[in-house]
Design a protein around this motif. Structure first.
Motif, short mmCIF file in Angstrom:
data_model
loop_
_atom_site.label_atom_id
_atom_site.label_comp_id
_atom_site.label_asym_id
_atom_site.label_seq_id
_atom_site.Cartn_x
_atom_site.Cartn_y
_atom_site.Cartn_z
N ILE A 79 0.86 -1.19 0.00
CA ILE A 79 0.00 0.00 0.00
C ILE A 79 0.90 1.23 0.00
CG2 ILE A 79 -1.89 1.21 1.12
CD1 ILE A 79 -2.50 -1.36 2.64
N ALA A 83 -2.79 5.34 -2.49
CA ALA A 83 -3.42 4.12 -3.00
C ALA A 83 -4.93 4.23 -2.89
CB ALA A 83 -2.92 2.91 -2.23
N GLY A 84 -5.62 3.69 -3.89
CA GLY A 84 -7.07 3.68 -3.89
C GLY A 84 -7.64 2.37 -3.41
N GLU A 85 -7.38 1.27 -4.14
CA GLU A 85 -7.87 -0.05 -3.74
C GLU A 85 -6.94 -0.63 -2.68
OE1 GLU A 85 -8.47 -2.60 -7.03
OE2 GLU A 85 -9.70 -1.17 -8.16
N LEU A 86 -7.53 -1.12 -1.59
CA LEU A 86 -6.74 -1.61 -0.47
C LEU A 86 -7.02 -3.09 -0.23
CD1 LEU A 86 -7.44 1.33 2.05
CD2 LEU A 86 -5.55 1.10 0.41
N PRO A 87 -5.98 -3.88 0.01
CA PRO A 87 -6.20 -5.28 0.35
C PRO A 87 -6.74 -5.40 1.77
CG PRO A 87 -3.89 -4.75 0.57
CD PRO A 87 -4.54 -3.53 0.02
N PRO A 104 -5.42 -0.31 5.71
CA PRO A 104 -6.37 -1.19 5.04
C PRO A 104 -7.42 -1.73 6.01
CG PRO A 104 -4.35 -2.37 5.47
CD PRO A 104 -4.10 -0.96 5.88
#
Length: 418
Positions: A79, A83-87, A104
């Motif tokens: 990350i 960052a936009g999409e996070l695990p 996240p």
């Protein structure tokens, strides 16, 4: 004859702060905020990491982690800041995270990279984050408390908070704060536009040849610089000759662009002083004598159509012009700005030398103020001594009813340093 205080009060009686304007942030530096600034969103706007390391669930780390029993967690992603999409981080998992990156979902703490082996599999503390390694596990070498190294949303400023109040002078940190809450402009009292004119056919511009009877124009530079230091935008018009038609033309050009006009020269009783002649044609300009030294002759009024704009006509001798600016023009500029500190600070000090002053005049002598509370005169009382003026950082005030003071006397001192 007017006293210094009477003249200053008369000048300021008709001056008001300029109407507010929305300015880009950097243009608003040094201006006074005209309304409260309220944060529309939280700051920080999301939970984010304060360290480079690994976002994890603190409950996955056993109590004896620091006793030679590191916890092995599966690394589920990287990350970066922005960052936009996070695990998602589940049980037994961690995500590499950089400073400022959003935390996240599932993670409740961040282990600094120095508290881990950085995913190298060596079991030794890592010095820094490295490129992603083939081994998708990280060993966490120390326990991490819930919430550790996470900057919570709104922990600095909550949405709806008044971050700056009206009347605040916008310096670098206030400009940064407005930018941080997403403001691209600020509603402020704008800088007054001050037209500075030096009059006199004897004036030449610095760098030009100085012929017989001619002198370099220093007033327009000193006064324009003083206007800028006070917070104004200065328009310097130097070397206007003693020609009524030329002066009228210059004034007509400046009236549409200026909020204040300041002239130097032509206010005494000389045979070729055309300033009075020209300003008498506008009406409403009063030329008066003050009980002060230097700076006895002064002019004040309004010129132009309608209510007009303020005019302050100062004497032509350089020291007289500068001291008159500090006493009368600077407060006008500061009032137009809506500044909280209109006047220069005045302190009491012990004068190291004996002083003499003319009866019935408030004298302003140049001096150097020392941290020990003493003040020492610089140069003499002459209104042409620009060398001494440049070395001074204060004005020593001798009251009208005092003609002599012995060394060691307490005096009022006007501090000229910002």
């Amino acid at each position: 004859m007017w006293t210094v205080d009477e003249h200053r009060d008369d000048v300021l009686s008709g001056i008001a702060p300029l109407p507010p304007a929305d300015l880009p942030l950097l243009d608003a530096q040094g201006c006074v905020l005209a309304e409260d600034a309220v944060a529309a969103t939280d700051l920080p706007p999301f939970d984010n990491s304060s360290m480079d390391g690994y976002a994890l669930r603190s409950g996955d780390l056993p109590d004896d982690t620091a006793d030679g029993h590191p916890a092995a967690l599966a690394v589920v992603g990287d990350i970066a800041a922005g960052a936009g999409e996070l695990p998602g981080v589940g049980a037994g998992q961690a995500a590499r995270i950089m400073t400022g990156a959003p935390v996240p979902p599932g993670a409740d703490a961040v282990a600094p990279v120095e508290w881990t082996d950085g995913g190298t599999g060596t079991g030794r503390p890592a010095d820094a984050m490295t490129a992603a390694v083939a081994d998708e596990h990280v060993l966490v070498l120390r326990p991490v408390a819930a919430g550790a190294h996470i900057r919570r949303r709104g922990s600095d400023i909550a949405a709806g908070t008044t971050v700056l109040t009206a009347g605040t002078v916008l310096g670098p940190t206030q400009i940064g704060l407005l930018a941080a809450i997403g403001r691209g402009t600020a509603r402020v009292r704008p800088r007054p536009r001050v037209a500075v004119l030096s009059t006199g056919s004897e004036l030449v511009q610095p760098g030009e040849p100085v012929g017989p009877g001619r002198i370099p124009d220093s007033n327009s530079f000193a006064l324009a610089a003083a206007a800028r230091a006070a917070g104004a935008d200065a328009i310097r018009v130097g070397g206007v000759p003693d020609d009524a038609d030329v002066l009228r033309a210059v004034l007509a050009e400046q009236l549409g662009a200026a909020d204040l006009v300041v002239t130097s020269g032509g206010v005494s009783v000389g045979a070729y002083d055309v300033v009075k002649e020209v300003f008498d044609g506008y009406g409403g300009v009063d030329f008066r004598r003050l009980r002060m030294q230097p700076g006895k002759p002064q002019g004040f009024g309004r010129i132009g159509d309608g209510p007009g704009i303020p005019l302050l006509a100062l004497p032509g001798n350089p020291v007289s012009a500068y001291i008159s600016f500090e006493l009368f023009v600077r407060p006008v500029i500061r009032t137009m700005l809506g500044a909280p500190d209109v006047h220069r600070p005045v302190v009491r000090a012990v004068c190291t030398e004996a002083l003499r002053s003319p009866a019935g005049r408030r004298q302003f002598l140049r001096g150097r103020y020392a941290p020990d509370g003493t003040v020492t005169p610089v140069g003499g009382a002459g209104s042409h001594l620009v060398g001494a003026l440049a070395r001074a950082d204060c004005l020593i005030t001798v009251p009208e009813d005092t003609t002599a003071l012995p060394a060691g006397s307490a005096v009022d001192v006007v501090l000229l340093t910002d």
